[in-house]
Design an enzyme around this catalytic site. Structure first.
Site, PDB file in Angstrom:
ATOM      1  N   GLU A 237      42.000  37.684  34.933  1.00  0.00           N
ATOM      2  CA  GLU A 237      40.691  37.060  35.148  1.00  0.00           C
ATOM      3  C   GLU A 237      39.835  37.453  33.941  1.00  0.00           C
ATOM      4  O   GLU A 237      39.646  38.642  33.682  1.00  0.00           O
ATOM      5  CB  GLU A 237      40.126  37.647  36.453  1.00  0.00           C
ATOM      6  CG  GLU A 237      38.886  36.999  36.974  1.00  0.00           C
ATOM      7  CD  GLU A 237      38.480  37.608  38.336  1.00  0.00           C
ATOM      8  OE1 GLU A 237      38.705  38.809  38.572  1.00  0.00           O
ATOM      9  OE2 GLU A 237      37.913  36.861  39.148  1.00  0.00           O
TER      10      GLU A 237
ATOM     11  N   HIS B 241      40.454  41.341  33.400  1.00  0.00           N
ATOM     12  CA  HIS B 241      40.803  41.959  34.680  1.00  0.00           C
ATOM     13  C   HIS B 241      42.255  41.641  35.022  1.00  0.00           C
ATOM     14  O   HIS B 241      42.574  40.540  35.472  1.00  0.00           O
ATOM     15  CB  HIS B 241      39.845  41.448  35.766  1.00  0.00           C
ATOM     16  CG  HIS B 241      40.054  42.071  37.091  1.00  0.00           C
ATOM     17  ND1 HIS B 241      39.712  41.473  38.271  1.00  0.00           N
ATOM     18  CD2 HIS B 241      40.594  43.277  37.438  1.00  0.00           C
ATOM     19  CE1 HIS B 241      40.021  42.256  39.276  1.00  0.00           C
ATOM     20  NE2 HIS B 241      40.566  43.358  38.800  1.00  0.00           N
TER      21      HIS B 241
END
Ligand code: CAA
Length: 283
Positions: A152, A140
């Site tokens: 992430e 992410h």
């Protein structure tokens, strides 16, 4: 295993940013989308970004040329056969994502890792439609990708340790900082960010303060680079609503209820910066 070739699926704002940072880190990159015009738009945006870096003296002109040469526009999904890593950055819609992953699972070589840039959808569920759930993971990136340091990394229930480590390495290679999280709705970033944005919208809805005041308080008082309403416009109000709905559905808790004003704006087509109107007006 060594990652040399990366394919990015989706040439929108996130996809082209991801392709840019991967090409800057010496990977061969396919930037793929359904239509030639989408890919061209993504390529032009990268080219402009890099030109700005050259103007600012942050990149040599021949380095820009080399980065652009490492980028290959693609509208043929068969190019996935050449990829060691595929990063999907298509629309936040489970049906679309699972279709893409089924297709990639067929096209990509057995050793290839399939990553999703989803901002809140379950990686475990996406992985389950493939025959390689241990090689599926969440990566992410944050918007704007060339500027933001975080990736992430979301471990699906079946993601293998080896795949996690490799993705951590690739993330560092592209100049980002990997942070590991487990697979729960909204992961960490949006589980915390979106309720804050939603609360700012509730404060506006209830007439507690004007948009400018809400943003100024969070900027000056909390040292946030952007106030929550400006940030919501920047992310896209449709995306904010979708993530709140994912949180509400995933946890079944009223604290994630999207503000009615957010729903109203999205219904009106006020999607933030990209549509020219959200909490603020853009030219
Ligand atoms: N693309 C590429 N580079 C950009 C950019 C963009 N869209 N916008 C700004 N930049 C660059 C500028 O060129 C500038 O680079 P240099 O330092 O090399 O000159 C640098 O960023 C700083 O830009 P500015 O001085 O123009 O403006 P700023 O200091 O206000 O920074 C910002 C702009 C980085 C966007 C900053 O306002 C910020 O950090 N905002 C918050 C962003 C954020 O929270 N992102 C996460 C959103 S949530 C998400 O992405 C996940 C999700 O799932 C929804």
């Amino acid at each position: 295993m060594n990652v040399k070739t990366i394919m990015v699926i989706g040439a929108g704002q996130m996809g082209s940013g991801i392709a840019q940072v991967c090409a800057m880190a010496n990977y061969k990159v396919y930037l793929h989308d359904l239509k030639e015009e989408f890919v061209q738009k993504g390529m032009e945006s990268i080219s402009r970004q890099l030109a700005r870096q050259v103007e600012k003296g942050k990149m040599a002109a021949d380095e820009r040329k080399a980065v652009l040469e490492r980028l290959h526009p693609s509208t043929d999904i068969q190019n996935a056969a050449d990829a060691d890593l595929v990063i999907e950055a298509v629309i936040e819609n489970m049906d679309v994502k699972t279709q893409v992953f089924k297709m990639l699972d067929e096209m990509a070589p057995e050793h290839a890792i399939l990553a999703s840039n989803t901002s809140s959808l379950p990686i475990t569920e996406i992985a389950a439609v493939t025959n390689r759930p241990e090689r599926v993971i969440g990566m992410h990136f944050m918007n704007p990708v060339p500027v933001m340091k975080l990736v992430e990394i979301i471990r699906g229930l079946q993601t293998s340790d080896g795949v996690y480590q490799l993705i951590e390495e690739v993330t560092k290679q592209v100049g980002k900082v990997p942070v590991e999280v487990n697979d729960f709705p909204g992961f960490i970033s949006n589980r915390i960010l979106m309720p804050m944005i939603n609360e700012a919208i509730f404060a506006l809805y209830e007439g507690v303060a004007e948009p400018e005041a809400i943003d100024e308080i969070m900027k000056l008082g909390m040292n946030h680079p952007m106030g929550p309403l400006t940030l919501a416009d920047f992310i896209g109000l449709d995306t904010c609503l979708y993530i709140m709905e994912t949180l509400q559905e995933g946890f079944g808790d009223d604290k994630y209820r999207p503000c009615p004003l957010l729903r109203k704006y999205v219904k009106a087509g006020w999607l933030g910066k990209k549509s020219g109107k959200g909490f603020y007006t853009y030219n």
